[in-house]
Design a protein around this motif. Structure first.
Motif, short mmCIF file in Angstrom:
data_model
loop_
_atom_site.label_atom_id
_atom_site.label_comp_id
_atom_site.label_asym_id
_atom_site.label_seq_id
_atom_site.Cartn_x
_atom_site.Cartn_y
_atom_site.Cartn_z
N THR A 116 49.42 -0.38 23.26
CA THR A 116 49.75 0.47 24.42
C THR A 116 51.31 1.16 23.19
N THR A 117 52.38 -0.15 23.20
CA THR A 117 53.39 0.32 22.65
C THR A 117 53.24 1.00 21.05
N THR A 142 48.80 -4.39 26.22
CA THR A 142 50.19 -3.25 25.75
C THR A 142 50.73 -3.38 24.53
N VAL A 173 53.87 -0.70 31.04
CA VAL A 173 55.14 -0.86 29.71
C VAL A 173 54.71 0.47 28.61
N ALA A 174 54.21 1.13 29.37
CA ALA A 174 54.73 3.00 28.65
C ALA A 174 56.10 3.13 29.36
N TYR A 232 58.07 -4.93 20.99
CA TYR A 232 57.31 -5.70 22.07
C TYR A 232 57.55 -6.96 22.13
N SER A 241 52.40 3.81 21.90
CA SER A 241 53.45 5.83 21.96
C SER A 241 54.48 5.42 20.46
N CYS A 286 50.70 8.72 26.30
CA CYS A 286 50.48 7.80 25.35
C CYS A 286 48.91 8.43 26.35
N ARG A 299 65.43 -0.30 25.43
CA ARG A 299 65.99 1.09 25.02
C ARG A 299 66.81 2.15 25.83
N ILE A 330 59.04 1.25 28.03
CA ILE A 330 59.96 1.93 26.72
C ILE A 330 60.08 3.43 26.80
N LEU A 334 62.22 -4.34 28.38
CA LEU A 334 61.44 -3.57 27.25
C LEU A 334 62.83 -2.22 27.77
N GLY A 382 57.27 -0.33 16.79
CA GLY A 382 56.54 -1.06 18.08
C GLY A 382 56.04 -2.99 18.22
#
Length: 516
Positions: free
Chosen positions: A441-442, A438, A271-272, A465, A445, A256, A496, A275, A492, A461
């Motif tokens: 970003t989620t 962010t 955050v990236a 989040y 991704s 990302c 996952r 997840i 988060l 996404g």
């Protein structure tokens, strides 16, 4: 004669475009590369010279069985036997031109607005030259720039009154944007028959190669084109498909690429990672071409926009568009200053975004609504009802042929056909810096691993989040902004690593379909 309008060449004999080259030779080379129509345009030469040059060009076009049209000058067209003319709004009127040239002549008319297009169709034009699409140095008397959205409005309107008028668009079209213009200008009722170019061929050192490249691009869909998604309601599938999509995210760990504001780079990277994505925080457009080849996605966040930054954003956007990599635009503070409003226009004209994400004030600015003033990056007080938000988001998504997300207490998202409201999340998200950034970003991704239904990917996404935010508070680990951030990152990660492998995590999704 039956005309193929797909690659329509308009000549330019000025020193700045043609240079010292021979016009006929350049046109010959362009025809060999695949040009299907030639319009001879010369506003400065005398009548005798125009006729001599037109006759030379006609030898080239007749040999290739394509039409030669003369710009404006009916006398020249009649004198040398051209197949037709192209007339502008300030030239001779179409009925008179038809009476002088006869029924067999091809007559095209410039149309810069719906009203001009409708009148030209009603008067019997064979084709319309729609534009100006983008600003261009080759035509100084440009009335206004209409963009792909303006082209689509014209196509939609004339489809209701005629189905036998051809259309080409013109103005700033080149190899970097020709596919996007064709894609974004297409309406549900009509599409362009071709594209008219000037500098993209006339100024090229290799007119044959330039024409060949343009023909190839016209004949193929852009790599970023959205696959036609199912009509199934996302409300019925996201609870099942959401965990599967996040599992794919974890398995593939896509790159990302964040071109984001300096305030949130660290948070966005965390955050990236939480997840399951692989973040890179780079505002250097020069390395975007290499990064785009890695199969990931791009976030353009203009929170700290500068002139140099804008140039880097455009470079990266074009690199990801070229390989079909998903792109997300976060127009932070879009309505706060004139510089930001101008930046939005530049970025929207410079490439294609799969998703545009913003608060109410930002989405109003992107849509071009009057009075969409913001104070800093805050949205300001909402002035729209939920139904009005849904209508605006749906219309903007239809205009751009992408996905639009308006964030708020209730998020509204649409791809133009399907529009949903999402009510998950927690108020503490509004108390920390970069929660909106962010979220971008989620979403980006997730888009990197699920491209068959981009709206479903974006909704997945958002839910990932916002459900994590809810859980961070309900688990009792967040008591305010300071404790919320680590608790949020933990949830988060938990979703996952624990929930998603078990096929759960989206049971509390609060999403409903909106008929706007």
């Amino acid at each position: 004669m039956k005309v193929d309008y797909s690659l329509y060449l308009v000549t330019d004999s000025t020193q700045g475009i043609l240079g010292d080259r021979d016009l006929t030779s350049v046109v010959q080379a362009a025809v060999e590369g695949g040009v299907t129509v030639v319009q001879y345009r010369d506003k400065t030469s005398g009548t005798a010279e125009l006729i001599r040059t037109a006759k030379k060009l006609h030898q080239v076009t007749k040999a290739a069985s394509i039409p030669l049209l003369i710009n404006d000058r009916l006398d020249v067209a009649l004198a040398m036997g051209a197949e037709g003319v192209h007339i502008g709004q300030d030239d001779i009127d179409l009925p008179t031109a038809r009476r002088l040239l006869g029924k067999a002549a091809i007559i095209g008319v410039t149309a810069n607005s719906v009203q001009e297009a409708v009148k030209a169709v009603e008067d019997g034009a064979d084709y319309l030259g729609i534009g100006t699409v983008y600003a261009t140095p080759t035509k100084e008397d440009t009335k206004s720039i209409i963009g792909p959205a303006g082209v689509r409005d014209i196509l939609t309107e004339i489809a209701a009154i005629s189905d036998n008028v051809a259309t080409v668009c013109i103005g700033g079209i080149n190899a970097s944007n020709i596919q996007r213009v064709l894609y974004q200008s297409q309406s549900r009722l009509n599409s362009l028959d071709g594209v008219a170019v000037v500098s993209a061929i006339m100024a090229s050192s290799d007119p044959t190669g330039a024409a060949r490249t343009l023909r190839s691009l016209i004949a193929t869909q852009p790599l970023f084109a959205t696959i036609q998604a199912s009509n199934a309601l996302i409300t019925n599938v996201v609870k099942i498909e959401g965990p599967r999509i996040i599992q794919a995210l974890v398995t593939q760990s896509p790159l990302c690429h964040n071109m984001t504001n300096l305030v949130v780079q660290n948070f966005a990277a965390n955050v990236a990672l939480a997840i399951g994505a692989s973040p890179i925080m780079s505002n250097n457009g020069a390395e975007a071409a290499d990064l785009a080849k890695l199969g990931g996605s791009l976030v353009v966040n203009m929170g700290t926009v500068t002139s140099d930054g804008l140039s880097n954003y455009l470079q990266a956007l074009r690199a990801y568009n070229a390989v079909g990599g998903p792109t997300l635009f976060d127009p932070v503070g879009a309505g706060a200053t004139q510089q930001r409003r101008d930046a939005v226009k530049t970025l929207m004209a410079g490439g294609y975004f799969d998703v545009i994400k913003g608060n109410e004030g930002e989405i109003k600015t992107v849509a071009g609504m009057a009075g969409a003033q913001q104070r800093g990056v805050d949205s300001g007080a909402s002035t729209l009802s939920l139904e009005e938000k849904a209508r605006l988001v749906q219309q903007l998504a239809t205009r751009e042929r992408n996905i639009v997300l308006m964030t708020g207490k209730v998020d509204v998202i649409s791809d133009g056909r399907r529009t949903y409201a999402i009510s998950n999340g927690h108020e503490l998200l509004g108390s920390i810096t970069g929660s909106g950034c962010t979220l971008g970003t989620t979403i980006a991704s997730v888009l990197a691993v699920h491209r068959s239904d981009k709206l479903l990917a974006a909704v997945t996404g958002i839910l990932l989040y916002e459900i994590a935010a809810e859980q961070a508070v309900s688990c009792g680990n967040a008591h305010g902004p300071g404790t919320f951030i680590p608790a949020f990152l933990d949830r988060l990660y938990h979703i996952r690593t624990v929930d998603v492998p078990a096929g759960t995590g989206f049971e509390n999704a609060k999403i409903k379909n909106i008929i706007a």
